[in-house]
Design an enzyme around this catalytic site. Structure first.
Site, mmCIF file in Angstrom:
data_model
loop_
_atom_site.group_PDB
_atom_site.id
_atom_site.type_symbol
_atom_site.label_atom_id
_atom_site.label_comp_id
_atom_site.label_asym_id
_atom_site.label_seq_id
_atom_site.Cartn_x
_atom_site.Cartn_y
_atom_site.Cartn_z
ATOM 1 N N TYR A 23 26.550 -0.152 -32.781
ATOM 2 C CA TYR A 23 27.555 -0.092 -33.990
ATOM 3 C C TYR A 23 27.275 1.356 -34.841
ATOM 4 O O TYR A 23 28.037 1.293 -36.001
ATOM 5 C CB TYR A 23 27.442 -1.281 -34.753
ATOM 6 C CG TYR A 23 27.938 -2.492 -33.870
ATOM 7 C CD1 TYR A 23 29.150 -2.586 -33.553
ATOM 8 C CD2 TYR A 23 26.858 -3.249 -33.470
ATOM 9 C CE1 TYR A 23 29.494 -3.615 -32.602
ATOM 10 C CE2 TYR A 23 27.074 -4.396 -32.452
ATOM 11 C CZ TYR A 23 28.501 -4.550 -32.236
ATOM 12 O OH TYR A 23 28.833 -5.558 -31.350
ATOM 13 N N HIS A 98 37.974 -2.408 -31.763
ATOM 14 C CA HIS A 98 36.510 -2.813 -31.223
ATOM 15 C C HIS A 98 35.538 -1.171 -31.233
ATOM 16 O O HIS A 98 36.084 -0.554 -30.902
ATOM 17 C CB HIS A 98 36.615 -3.450 -29.907
ATOM 18 C CG HIS A 98 37.011 -4.557 -29.594
ATOM 19 N ND1 HIS A 98 36.584 -5.538 -30.273
ATOM 20 C CD2 HIS A 98 38.432 -4.833 -29.375
ATOM 21 C CE1 HIS A 98 37.577 -6.790 -30.062
ATOM 22 N NE2 HIS A 98 38.481 -6.260 -29.341
ATOM 23 N N SER A 100 32.590 -0.910 -30.322
ATOM 24 C CA SER A 100 32.060 -0.737 -28.977
ATOM 25 C C SER A 100 33.052 -0.605 -27.832
ATOM 26 O O SER A 100 33.955 -1.390 -28.240
ATOM 27 C CB SER A 100 30.766 -1.759 -28.713
ATOM 28 O OG SER A 100 31.319 -3.023 -28.586
#
Length: 138
Positions: A23, A98, A100
């Protein structure tokens, strides 16, 4: 002036310290300040909660008056029919983000209940995904 909400779900309050290899090292609050500076002609709002009902309440609150919702529901993306129903119940369009790439992670992350309720989905481009989603609404 357009009004856009960035809605983050559970554990995203830990960005910058949570699994930095996945992240990154930047907190969302710092990233959000940069977005606000880059897009001064947009009313950007940010809300994060670890509680599903709070996220639903926020969608209901802004879902008929804002111009867009950028939603990263975290783990709820893969489990919450209630969040999907909330997005369907409002008229404000949403884009799913998102950080990832959910398709390179555990198989249970490959499906999101939100995707077909959103105009599109951006996955795997890090925090840049929020900026790209924001540009969609311009």
């Amino acid at each position: 002036m357009k009004k856009i909400l960035i809605l983050n779900g559970p554990n995203l309050n830990l960005l910058g310290t949570r699994e930095p290899t996945v992240y990154g090292n930047q907190s969302f609050e710092d990233y959000f300040k940069g977005l606000k500076n880059e897009f001064p002609k947009i009313q950007l709002h940010y809300y994060q909660s670890n509680h599903e009902g709070d996220l639903i309440d926020k969608i209901h609150e802004v879902g008929f008056t804002f111009d867009g919702i950028i939603v990263n529901a975290g783990g709820y993306s893969h489990t919450s029919i209630a969040l999907a129903d909330a997005l369907s119940a409002v008229t404000t369009p949403a884009v799913e983000v998102h950080i990832s790439n959910i398709y390179t992670r555990e198989p249970y992350r490959h499906h999101s209940y939100l995707t077909d309720r959103c105009k599109g989905m951006i996955s795997g481009l890090g925090l840049k995904g929020y900026e790209l989603a924001l540009r969609y609404f311009l």
